[in-house]
Design a protein around this motif. Structure first.
Motif, PDB file in Angstrom:
ATOM      1  N   MET A   1      47.278  -1.267   7.585  1.00 54.92           N
ATOM      2  CA  MET A   1      46.842  -1.052   8.967  1.00 54.92           C
ATOM      3  C   MET A   1      45.353  -0.669   9.000  1.00 54.92           C
ATOM      4  O   MET A   1      44.899   0.123   8.183  1.00 54.92           O
ATOM      5  N   ASP A   2      44.613  -1.260   9.961  1.00 58.29           N
ATOM      6  CA  ASP A   2      43.198  -0.925  10.069  1.00 58.29           C
ATOM      7  C   ASP A   2      43.022   0.518  10.527  1.00 58.29           C
ATOM      8  O   ASP A   2      43.743   0.980  11.413  1.00 58.29           O
ATOM      9  N   LYS A   3      42.045   1.177   9.940  1.00 63.46           N
ATOM     10  CA  LYS A   3      41.782   2.554  10.369  1.00 63.46           C
ATOM     11  C   LYS A   3      41.084   2.544  11.725  1.00 63.46           C
ATOM     12  O   LYS A   3      40.278   1.650  12.004  1.00 63.46           O
ATOM     13  N   LYS A   4      41.385   3.540  12.537  1.00 63.40           N
ATOM     14  CA  LYS A   4      40.710   3.644  13.838  1.00 63.40           C
ATOM     15  C   LYS A   4      39.318   4.235  13.625  1.00 63.40           C
ATOM     16  O   LYS A   4      39.164   5.188  12.847  1.00 63.40           O
ATOM     17  N   ILE A   5      38.340   3.677  14.315  1.00 64.49           N
ATOM     18  CA  ILE A   5      36.965   4.155  14.134  1.00 64.49           C
ATOM     19  C   ILE A   5      36.652   5.276  15.133  1.00 64.49           C
ATOM     20  O   ILE A   5      36.916   5.155  16.333  1.00 64.49           O
ATOM     21  N   VAL A   6      36.125   6.369  14.587  1.00 66.30           N
ATOM     22  CA  VAL A   6      35.792   7.533  15.404  1.00 66.30           C
ATOM     23  C   VAL A   6      34.290   7.771  15.299  1.00 66.30           C
ATOM     24  O   VAL A   6      33.731   7.749  14.204  1.00 66.30           O
ATOM     25  N   PHE A   7      33.630   7.966  16.439  1.00 66.93           N
ATOM     26  CA  PHE A   7      32.193   8.261  16.429  1.00 66.93           C
ATOM     27  C   PHE A   7      31.928   9.466  17.322  1.00 66.93           C
ATOM     28  O   PHE A   7      32.509   9.595  18.401  1.00 66.93           O
ATOM     29  N   SER A   8      31.032  10.352  16.874  1.00 66.31           N
ATOM     30  CA  SER A   8      30.571  11.406  17.774  1.00 66.31           C
ATOM     31  C   SER A   8      29.190  11.895  17.329  1.00 66.31           C
ATOM     32  O   SER A   8      28.754  11.577  16.220  1.00 66.31           O
ATOM     33  N   GLN A  32      38.102  13.699  10.000  1.00 65.55           N
ATOM     34  CA  GLN A  32      37.610  13.184   8.713  1.00 65.55           C
ATOM     35  C   GLN A  32      38.701  13.259   7.637  1.00 65.55           C
ATOM     36  O   GLN A  32      38.819  12.387   6.776  1.00 65.55           O
ATOM     37  N   ASN A  33      39.505  14.327   7.714  1.00 65.26           N
ATOM     38  CA  ASN A  33      40.522  14.531   6.682  1.00 65.26           C
ATOM     39  C   ASN A  33      41.817  13.791   6.978  1.00 65.26           C
ATOM     40  O   ASN A  33      42.793  13.925   6.234  1.00 65.26           O
ATOM     41  N   ASN A  34      41.847  13.024   8.064  1.00 66.94           N
ATOM     42  CA  ASN A  34      43.037  12.258   8.415  1.00 66.94           C
ATOM     43  C   ASN A  34      42.849  10.798   7.977  1.00 66.94           C
ATOM     44  O   ASN A  34      41.905  10.130   8.413  1.00 66.94           O
ATOM     45  N   GLU A  35      43.730  10.347   7.128  1.00 65.65           N
ATOM     46  CA  GLU A  35      43.623   9.001   6.524  1.00 65.65           C
ATOM     47  C   GLU A  35      43.622   7.863   7.553  1.00 65.65           C
ATOM     48  O   GLU A  35      43.199   6.751   7.255  1.00 65.65           O
ATOM     49  N   ASP A  36      44.118   8.153   8.767  1.00 66.85           N
ATOM     50  CA  ASP A  36      44.209   7.085   9.779  1.00 66.85           C
ATOM     51  C   ASP A  36      42.853   6.744  10.396  1.00 66.85           C
ATOM     52  O   ASP A  36      42.733   5.782  11.146  1.00 66.85           O
ATOM     53  N   TYR A  37      41.845   7.598  10.127  1.00 69.77           N
ATOM     54  CA  TYR A  37      40.563   7.409  10.805  1.00 69.77           C
ATOM     55  C   TYR A  37      39.410   7.140   9.849  1.00 69.77           C
ATOM     56  O   TYR A  37      39.370   7.650   8.735  1.00 69.77           O
ATOM     57  N   ASP A  38      38.458   6.355  10.353  1.00 74.70           N
ATOM     58  CA  ASP A  38      37.204   6.091   9.655  1.00 74.70           C
ATOM     59  C   ASP A  38      36.139   6.735  10.552  1.00 74.70           C
ATOM     60  O   ASP A  38      35.899   6.259  11.661  1.00 74.70           O
ATOM     61  N   ASP A 145      36.751   3.310  18.369  1.00 75.27           N
ATOM     62  CA  ASP A 145      38.016   3.436  19.108  1.00 75.27           C
ATOM     63  C   ASP A 145      38.061   4.763  19.868  1.00 75.27           C
ATOM     64  O   ASP A 145      38.451   4.811  21.027  1.00 75.27           O
ATOM     65  N   TYR A 146      37.688   5.851  19.163  1.00 78.89           N
ATOM     66  CA  TYR A 146      37.818   7.186  19.767  1.00 78.89           C
ATOM     67  C   TYR A 146      36.531   7.999  19.633  1.00 78.89           C
ATOM     68  O   TYR A 146      35.858   7.949  18.608  1.00 78.89           O
TER      69      TYR A 146
END
Ligand code: AQP
Length: 333
Positions: A1-8, A32-38, A145-146
């Motif tokens: 599954m593709d990781k969801k991209i997070v930017f802030s 950052q420590n959650n494998e589901d997110y990049d 994504d988020y």
């Protein structure tokens, strides 16, 4: 599954406050420590110059913010961490998006209205007005994504979504339409001096905020002076806004529920509560401050982090920018 991209992002417009920490930074570390997110995090120095900055202070604050982000637990091995002005695609996409954003939309932005009230008419510049467009460019460049932010940024995020949709409709699907990630708890930490306005690092009243680098004495003094009310009862409600904010801060640092905290101080005065809260905040910040002391003196390491971060970010940002330039009709070099 593709990781969801997070930017802030965070502005190096001063030293970060516990509002920045509770509302944003500590969530960044969790993500950052959650494998589901990049995740991609940026120190937005180009945003900071929309209000007057002393150049040497801006440089100092940029390295301070970077050290603090590392001290709170961001790890450049797991996340992309960089300085906005190092990736020129932000300024370039900003210009394109400016040409797509309506004045009426920007006129409705409450942060612009609030900030422009704080400065003389002569120093309100068009950068402050178009600030949310640059923010949209930051986010859309990375196909985000988020976007984890505090409540104060919700309106800007809505505008980023509008701009992305408008571009996609006009030129065909190009940008992912991002969503805000706003946690209910601690999303809006208020000023200690005016519980109607949010805690801000650029507030002219030092007693209104607690900085992540404040020592125990400063924390105690500011909390002691924090505005409360004459009820004399530790309770959590909208009539006692100052106290409500202090209980939110207590809860953020201890992870205890609001009811547990209120019950503990039942029958005790504000003095006891404030004394304990000072201890809780000072203890919570101590490990961050200790790590910070080492980091801020290690200039070589900081340089390595921001240079490598910029390289990773630039590679990704350029992919989007090239697509955008092609779609709007610019001839490739
Ligand atoms: N008081 C707050 N409570 C909760 N979250 C907050 N944030 C800011 N203040 C609070 C969140 O922190 C992140 C970084 O903010 P920023 O530095 O990019 O800009 P800002 O929102 O304008 O923060 P400040 O401290 O008020 O800066 P100045 O005074 O320079 O304008 C964002 O996610 C923000 O939501």
């Amino acid at each position: 599954m593709d990781k969801k991209i997070v930017f802030s992002g965070i502005q190096p417009s001063g030293e970060p406050t516990i509002g920045n920490y509770i509302g944003a930074i500590r969530n960044w570390v969790e993500i950052q420590n959650n494998e589901d997110y990049d995740s991609i995090y940026c120190i937005v120095d180009m945003h900071a110059i929309t209000v007057p900055q002393v150049p040497k202070d801006l440089r100092k604050h940029t390295l301070e913010v970077l050290s603090l982000l590392l001290a709170t637990g961001l790890d450049p091995e797991k996340t992309t961490l960089f300085i906005q002005s190092h990736v020129s695609a932000h300024a370039e996409l900003n210009w394109v998006l400016n040409s797509l954003t309506y004045m009426g939309q920007l006129n409705r932005m409450t942060q612009y209205k609030d900030k422009s009230k704080r400065f003389e008419d002569s120093s309100i510049n068009s950068g402050l007005f178009t600030y949310p467009v640059l923010m949209a460019a930051d986010i859309l460049l990375y196909q985000t994504d988020y976007v984890p932010v505090g409540e104060d940024q919700r309106q800007h995020l809505e505008l980023s979504r509008d701009i992305a949709e408008r571009f996609n409709n006009r030129y065909s699907e190009t940008f992912k339409v991002p969503e805000a990630l706003i946690k209910k708890e601690g999303a809006r930490i208020m000023s200690l001096q005016d519980p109607e306005s949010k805690m801000s690092k650029s507030d002219s009243n030092e007693d209104s905020y607690i900085l992540l680098l404040d020592n125990g004495d400063a924390i105690r003094r500011k909390i002691k002076r924090a505005v409360t009310d004459s009820e004399g009862v530790v309770a959590y409600n909208d009539q006692q806004k100052g106290l409500k904010n202090l209980i939110d801060i207590y809860s953020a640092f201890t992870n205890e529920g609001l009811d547990t905290i209120v019950a503990r101080y039942n029958g005790k005065g504000y003095g006891v509560f404030k004394e304990d809260l000072s201890e809780v905040v000072a203890e919570g910040l101590r490990p961050i401050q200790e790590r910070y002391k080492d980091l801020i003196n290690n200039k070589d390491y900081l340089e390595k982090v921001y240079k490598e971060g910029a390289e990773k970010a630039e590679y990704r940002a350029m992919k989007t920018l090239r697509k955008v330039y092609k779609k709007i009709g610019f001839i490739p070099r």
